[in-house]
Design an enzyme around this catalytic site. Sequence first.
Site, PDB file in Angstrom:
ATOM      1  N   ASP A  91       0.891  -1.165   0.000  1.00  0.00           N
ATOM      2  CA  ASP A  91       0.000   0.000   0.000  1.00  0.00           C
ATOM      3  C   ASP A  91       0.927   1.212   0.000  1.00  0.00           C
ATOM      4  O   ASP A  91       1.542   1.542   1.014  1.00  0.00           O
ATOM      5  CB  ASP A  91      -0.926   0.010   1.220  1.00  0.00           C
ATOM      6  CG  ASP A  91      -2.049   1.022   1.044  1.00  0.00           C
ATOM      7  OD1 ASP A  91      -1.855   1.986   0.265  1.00  0.00           O
ATOM      8  OD2 ASP A  91      -3.108   0.864   1.684  1.00  0.00           O
TER       9      ASP A  91
ATOM     10  N   ILE B 276       0.551   4.460  -0.230  1.00  0.00           N
ATOM     11  CA  ILE B 276       0.147   5.456   0.776  1.00  0.00           C
ATOM     12  C   ILE B 276      -1.153   4.936   1.385  1.00  0.00           C
ATOM     13  O   ILE B 276      -2.185   4.907   0.722  1.00  0.00           O
ATOM     14  CB  ILE B 276      -0.075   6.866   0.181  1.00  0.00           C
ATOM     15  CG1 ILE B 276       1.243   7.445  -0.347  1.00  0.00           C
ATOM     16  CG2 ILE B 276      -0.677   7.801   1.249  1.00  0.00           C
ATOM     17  CD1 ILE B 276       1.137   8.881  -0.880  1.00  0.00           C
ATOM     18  N   ASP B 277      -1.073   4.486   2.625  1.00  0.00           N
ATOM     19  CA  ASP B 277      -2.297   4.097   3.331  1.00  0.00           C
ATOM     20  C   ASP B 277      -2.724   5.310   4.155  1.00  0.00           C
ATOM     21  O   ASP B 277      -1.948   5.823   4.965  1.00  0.00           O
ATOM     22  CB  ASP B 277      -2.046   2.892   4.243  1.00  0.00           C
ATOM     23  CG  ASP B 277      -3.338   2.442   4.917  1.00  0.00           C
ATOM     24  OD1 ASP B 277      -4.356   2.346   4.217  1.00  0.00           O
ATOM     25  OD2 ASP B 277      -3.319   2.213   6.137  1.00  0.00           O
TER      26      ASP B 277
ATOM     27  N   THR C   1      -4.686   7.932   2.305  1.00  0.00           N
ATOM     28  CA  THR C   1      -4.563   8.981   1.284  1.00  0.00           C
ATOM     29  C   THR C   1      -5.393  10.228   1.633  1.00  0.00           C
ATOM     30  O   THR C   1      -4.984  11.346   1.340  1.00  0.00           O
ATOM     31  CB  THR C   1      -4.962   8.420  -0.100  1.00  0.00           C
ATOM     32  OG1 THR C   1      -3.983   7.460  -0.473  1.00  0.00           O
ATOM     33  CG2 THR C   1      -5.006   9.505  -1.162  1.00  0.00           C
TER      34      THR C   1
ATOM     35  N   ASP D 247      -3.688  -3.524   2.721  1.00  0.00           N
ATOM     36  CA  ASP D 247      -3.937  -2.708   3.920  1.00  0.00           C
ATOM     37  C   ASP D 247      -3.412  -3.405   5.174  1.00  0.00           C
ATOM     38  O   ASP D 247      -3.004  -2.752   6.128  1.00  0.00           O
ATOM     39  CB  ASP D 247      -5.446  -2.487   4.126  1.00  0.00           C
ATOM     40  CG  ASP D 247      -6.090  -1.652   3.050  1.00  0.00           C
ATOM     41  OD1 ASP D 247      -5.605  -0.543   2.791  1.00  0.00           O
ATOM     42  OD2 ASP D 247      -7.105  -2.105   2.468  1.00  0.00           O
TER      43      ASP D 247
END
Length: 264
Positions: free
Chosen positions: A86, A88-89, A91, A213
């Site tokens: 992921d 950018i977890d 966003t 995630d």
Amino acid sequence: MNLANELLLVASDLARAAGDMALAGRRAGLQNVQTKSTATDMVTEFDRASEKLIVEGMRDRRPLDAIVGEEGASVAGTSGITWYIDPIDGTTNFLYDLPSWAVSIGAEDNNGPLAGVVYIPALGEMFSATRGGGAFLNGSPIRSNIISDVSQALVCTGFSYSAEQRTIQAQRVSKFIHQIRDIRRAGAAAIDLCFVACGRIDAYFEENLHQWDIAAGILIAHEAGCRSGDFAGNAPRPAEILTTAPAIFDQLSGLIMAASAERE
Ligand code: IPD
Ligand code: CA
Ligand code: CA
């Protein structure tokens, strides 16, 4: 160096490089923001750039591994190792310049999660774990909280990008919020799992996630002593995950299941 530590080194190097690049880019200003599954599910140029940097680094250092990334990376492998990225977890937090976003990278073999990192650039925090090797925050060991009464538990959750789903999820929370300490919605699943792992919250639950995630966070939580499952206590899955300080799992599972049944 054993395989798990080798994978951990690759993951932490790439998460740090990608996260620091995205943080610097965010500070310089966003240019390109688009939507994905719904009008509130956003993607920026830095989600894509972060994934690109990580995938290129992995192809270079681990050319035989499979790769699955949220922004479309899909590479077949022959080594038996699959990476879940992921880039950018969180966003939405990134978009608003809130600090709670992370790069999450997890490696799995046939027996499940083997190594994982969750790097939070704005906080300078690197959570890490290997299977059987413990969980760490910036190199120091972490443990989940010792808590046995769910009425004292600070519980984090997440809500869907779908407005309809979000309404149902919020109604469910409203059914038991008076039976716990309070609720948090921090906005990044990987960070939520790490925060249960280090005791900043007592529990976390969410539905309809993806493997990228949770691949790293669930290992970090497990190695920190947390208990994870689906809401009914079966094996955790992206579709349904509950992770808690161990002694409150059954109590919180009971509250969530009762609230879900009441809804139907
Ligand atoms: C989202 C975040 C959020 C969760 C959503 C995820 P993204 O990931 O983890 O906290 O509630 O379900 O999709 O879109 O920021 O990578
Ligand atoms: Ca995510
Ligand atoms: Ca993402």
